[in-house]
Design an enzyme around this catalytic site. Structure first.
Site, PDB file in Angstrom:
ATOM      1  N   LYS A  23       0.830  -1.212   0.000  1.00  0.00           N
ATOM      2  CA  LYS A  23       0.000   0.000   0.000  1.00  0.00           C
ATOM      3  C   LYS A  23       0.866   1.265   0.000  1.00  0.00           C
ATOM      4  O   LYS A  23       0.630   2.191  -0.781  1.00  0.00           O
ATOM      5  CB  LYS A  23      -0.940  -0.037   1.221  1.00  0.00           C
ATOM      6  CG  LYS A  23      -1.805   1.200   1.381  1.00  0.00           C
ATOM      7  CD  LYS A  23      -2.976   0.940   2.296  1.00  0.00           C
ATOM      8  CE  LYS A  23      -2.682   0.979   3.771  1.00  0.00           C
ATOM      9  NZ  LYS A  23      -2.312   2.296   4.334  1.00  0.00           N
ATOM     10  N   SER A  24       1.865   1.312   0.877  1.00  0.00           N
ATOM     11  CA  SER A  24       2.717   2.513   0.971  1.00  0.00           C
ATOM     12  C   SER A  24       3.423   2.794  -0.360  1.00  0.00           C
ATOM     13  O   SER A  24       3.528   3.944  -0.800  1.00  0.00           O
ATOM     14  CB  SER A  24       3.786   2.319   2.051  1.00  0.00           C
ATOM     15  OG  SER A  24       3.192   2.246   3.309  1.00  0.00           O
ATOM     16  N   ARG A  28       2.875   5.902  -3.265  1.00  0.00           N
ATOM     17  CA  ARG A  28       4.020   6.720  -3.696  1.00  0.00           C
ATOM     18  C   ARG A  28       4.262   6.594  -5.194  1.00  0.00           C
ATOM     19  O   ARG A  28       4.745   7.533  -5.827  1.00  0.00           O
ATOM     20  CB  ARG A  28       5.262   6.332  -2.880  1.00  0.00           C
ATOM     21  CG  ARG A  28       5.177   6.855  -1.427  1.00  0.00           C
ATOM     22  CD  ARG A  28       6.146   6.106  -0.531  1.00  0.00           C
ATOM     23  NE  ARG A  28       6.269   6.661   0.814  1.00  0.00           N
ATOM     24  CZ  ARG A  28       5.419   6.429   1.822  1.00  0.00           C
ATOM     25  NH1 ARG A  28       4.348   5.686   1.641  1.00  0.00           N
ATOM     26  NH2 ARG A  28       5.651   6.947   3.026  1.00  0.00           N
ATOM     27  N   GLY A  95      -4.614   8.157   5.568  1.00  0.00           N
ATOM     28  CA  GLY A  95      -3.679   9.098   6.187  1.00  0.00           C
ATOM     29  C   GLY A  95      -2.484   9.364   5.290  1.00  0.00           C
ATOM     30  O   GLY A  95      -1.986  10.496   5.207  1.00  0.00           O
ATOM     31  N   GLN A 170       5.137   9.375   7.332  1.00  0.00           N
ATOM     32  CA  GLN A 170       4.257  10.300   6.601  1.00  0.00           C
ATOM     33  C   GLN A 170       4.722  11.743   6.770  1.00  0.00           C
ATOM     34  O   GLN A 170       4.727  12.518   5.814  1.00  0.00           O
ATOM     35  CB  GLN A 170       2.816  10.127   7.077  1.00  0.00           C
ATOM     36  CG  GLN A 170       2.255   8.769   6.660  1.00  0.00           C
ATOM     37  CD  GLN A 170       0.855   8.501   7.159  1.00  0.00           C
ATOM     38  OE1 GLN A 170       0.271   9.311   7.876  1.00  0.00           O
ATOM     39  NE2 GLN A 170       0.319   7.355   6.790  1.00  0.00           N
ATOM     40  N   ASP A 316       2.255  -1.116  11.988  1.00  0.00           N
ATOM     41  CA  ASP A 316       0.946  -1.545  11.462  1.00  0.00           C
ATOM     42  C   ASP A 316       0.671  -3.023  11.734  1.00  0.00           C
ATOM     43  O   ASP A 316      -0.457  -3.490  11.555  1.00  0.00           O
ATOM     44  CB  ASP A 316       0.866  -1.268   9.954  1.00  0.00           C
ATOM     45  CG  ASP A 316       0.936   0.224   9.654  1.00  0.00           C
ATOM     46  OD1 ASP A 316       0.623   1.026  10.549  1.00  0.00           O
ATOM     47  OD2 ASP A 316       1.323   0.583   8.522  1.00  0.00           O
ATOM     48  N   LYS A 343      -4.082   6.068  14.732  1.00  0.00           N
ATOM     49  CA  LYS A 343      -4.242   5.388  13.438  1.00  0.00           C
ATOM     50  C   LYS A 343      -5.724   5.431  13.056  1.00  0.00           C
ATOM     51  O   LYS A 343      -6.477   6.231  13.602  1.00  0.00           O
ATOM     52  CB  LYS A 343      -3.698   3.959  13.535  1.00  0.00           C
ATOM     53  CG  LYS A 343      -2.209   3.897  13.880  1.00  0.00           C
ATOM     54  CD  LYS A 343      -1.341   4.527  12.813  1.00  0.00           C
ATOM     55  CE  LYS A 343       0.130   4.453  13.166  1.00  0.00           C
ATOM     56  NZ  LYS A 343       0.974   5.189  12.205  1.00  0.00           N
ATOM     57  N   ARG A 347      -5.734   2.028  18.079  1.00  0.00           N
ATOM     58  CA  ARG A 347      -5.508   0.577  17.954  1.00  0.00           C
ATOM     59  C   ARG A 347      -5.114  -0.080  19.271  1.00  0.00           C
ATOM     60  O   ARG A 347      -5.118  -1.318  19.341  1.00  0.00           O
ATOM     61  CB  ARG A 347      -4.494   0.290  16.839  1.00  0.00           C
ATOM     62  CG  ARG A 347      -5.074   0.509  15.447  1.00  0.00           C
ATOM     63  CD  ARG A 347      -4.097   0.204  14.321  1.00  0.00           C
ATOM     64  NE  ARG A 347      -4.751   0.360  13.017  1.00  0.00           N
ATOM     65  CZ  ARG A 347      -4.112   0.527  11.871  1.00  0.00           C
ATOM     66  NH1 ARG A 347      -2.788   0.560  11.839  1.00  0.00           N
ATOM     67  NH2 ARG A 347      -4.793   0.647  10.741  1.00  0.00           N
ATOM     68  N   ARG A 389      -7.120  -3.117   9.514  1.00  0.00           N
ATOM     69  CA  ARG A 389      -6.192  -4.045  10.178  1.00  0.00           C
ATOM     70  C   ARG A 389      -6.854  -4.752  11.373  1.00  0.00           C
ATOM     71  O   ARG A 389      -6.541  -5.898  11.678  1.00  0.00           O
ATOM     72  CB  ARG A 389      -4.906  -3.326  10.593  1.00  0.00           C
ATOM     73  CG  ARG A 389      -4.218  -2.690   9.386  1.00  0.00           C
ATOM     74  CD  ARG A 389      -2.735  -2.562   9.491  1.00  0.00           C
ATOM     75  NE  ARG A 389      -2.247  -1.787   8.353  1.00  0.00           N
ATOM     76  CZ  ARG A 389      -2.005  -2.287   7.130  1.00  0.00           C
ATOM     77  NH1 ARG A 389      -2.178  -3.576   6.883  1.00  0.00           N
ATOM     78  NH2 ARG A 389      -1.581  -1.509   6.158  1.00  0.00           N
TER      79      ARG A 389
END
Ligand code: SPQ
Length: 429
Positions: A23-24, A28, A95, A170, A316, A343, A347, A389
């Site tokens: 995902k990250s 990007r 986020g 981030q 995560d 998050k 969490r 998650r």
């Protein structure tokens, strides 16, 4: 979506999975493809809801992005190719999208407004809006720019010399993206190493960035060139099946082509420390992002302590590690993880609350949790609280419960792993 009833597995979990794209890195790839000049082609892009929000925002900023089944093509025209959006940029639940996008928009001489969902509305934005204002961006928003909705008018940035108050990829990435557009060199200091996908992307797109221990230096006015990106499988998604394989008796699962970037692989260290039967074979390839195959077999596990600089490398994965710890011998203590509170949900609270409902012995602390191992889980009704998650962790917990589990709000899982249940069912056959 309605609640989902999940039956426990009566057999071992076995099989081979190709884990979907990271995902990250997918976020990007769209961002860098959009600010580079020329065509960028991305394979194994994650079509999760968060990454689709990123695509939608960049289309509103004037970038042409074509999606086909196996290929994403981005026609970038440099930073200057971005144009003032005539619609609000909606980041959904993401986020990463809002914080990195603010870094890009900080350098653009036009007005944009940004919103997200209810969860985004609770996540702190001052950590990016404040340093971006110091660089010259004009930002307003709810509670003086602490929360969405936000508006930004950028341009004319001066470089920054900034020590991050929290270890956050981030925040670091937002400042790097703004720094690329500033007049001069910016210096960013991290309190602990965080995921370095942004730095790797800059090099892949022909730009320059230096790192000297915790000090990152990036020059302004850089030109990036379109390229080809292959997104590795997401270790944060693989984590659910690593834990499933470790705790369902008799299991053996092979996870192929998973990203094993050293700034993301803390779960491997923890599982090894806990006695998991985990083998990793490193794939030779280019230096962009390291990739490996992972084989996990069920084994006896022991409790551990997880703290300090390891936390950003597995932040995560903590919800699923908490489940793992319920099945270990002895106590597991997670410390220095207060970032979990900001998050998609808090969490610490959601993990403790939902695992307790299933019969786990787990306590929240100010900066983490204490998990007492050896619990046998019962079953019952639990909720993802809209957090992907938490939803996936509970679906894996359901595999070892004595009775069935009703999972409320399972749709959140499509944020990062749209075919999660298809993959789970492959292993259950
Ligand atoms: O994008 P978002 O919503 O912040 O997603 C999460 C996740 O669980 O997928 C966190 F809630 O991942 C973040 C991660 O926690 C993704 C990320 C990135 O791509 O740079 C960095 C981490 O956040 P942070 O705040 O530590 O920088």
């Amino acid at each position: 979506m309605e609640s989902l009833i999940i039956q426990p597995t009566f057999n071992a979990l076995t099989g081979v999975l190709e884990i979907p794209g990271d995902k990250s890195i997918s976020h990007r790839s769209v961002m860098f493809g959009s600010i580079a000049k020329g065509v960028t082609k991305v394979t194994n892009f994650l079509p999760g809801d968060d990454c689709l929000s990123t695509i939608s925002c960049f289309r509103k900023l004037g970038v042409v992005i074509e999606e086909s089944e196996n290929l994403l093509t981005i026609y970038g025209n440099g930073f200057d190719g971005l144009t003032e959006p005539d619609e609000i940029l909606d980041v959904g639940n993401s986020g990463t999208t809002i914080r990195l996008l603010l870094g890009i928009l900080a350098g653009r001489p036009f007005y944009s407004s940004l919103i997200g969902d209810r969860s985004i509305g609770k996540r702190p934005m001052t950590r990016v809006t404040e340093p971006l204002r110091q660089m010259g961006a004009r930002i307003d928003g709810r509670n003086n720019g602490a929360f969405t909705p936000l508006s930004i008018r950028g341009g004319g940035l001066t470089p920054i010399n900034y020590e991050l108050p929290v270890a956050s990829a981030q925040v670091k990435s937002a400042l790097i993206l703004a720094g690329l557009q500033a007049k001069g060199e910016s210096t960013i200091i991290e309190p602990a190493d965080t995921r370095d996908h942004t730095e790797r992307m800059i090099r892949k797109f022909g730009g320059e960035i230096q790192r000297d221990n915790s000090v990152i230096r990036v020059k302004g006015d850089q030109k990036l060139i379109g390229t080809e990106i292959h997104v590795p499988g997401d270790i944060s998604s693989a984590a659910f099946f690593l834990v499933a394989g470790a705790i369902v008796p008799g299991s053996e699962i092979l996870l192929k082509n998973v990203g094993i970037n050293p700034t993301r692989n803390g779960i491997i260290d923890v599982m090894n420390k806990m006695g998991a039967d985990l083998e990793i074979s490193h794939q030779p390839g280019d230096s962009f992002e390291p990739i490996g195959d992972m084989t996990i077999k069920a084994s006896r596990l022991k409790g551990t302590v997880i703290e300090g600089d390891l936390i950003p490398k597995l932040i995560d994965e903590i919800p699923i590690i908490a489940l793992l710890a319920t099945q270990a011998e002895g106590k597991t203590v997670i410390k220095n993880a207060e970032e979990l509170k900001v998050k998609e949900t808090n969490r610490i609270d959601t993990v403790v609350q939902e695992l307790t409902k299933l019969g786990a012995r787990i306590e929240a602390t100010d900066d983490g949790m204490i998990i007492y191992g050896g619990s046998s889980l019962t079953g019952g009704t639990v909720s993802s609280h809209g957090d992907h998650r938490i939803g996936m962790m509970l679906a894996i917990a359901a595999q070892i419960c004595k009775g069935e589990v009703t999972l409320e709000n399972p749709e959140a899982i499509s944020i990062s792993y749209p075919n999660f249940f298809t993959h789970l069912n492959i292993l259950k056959k």
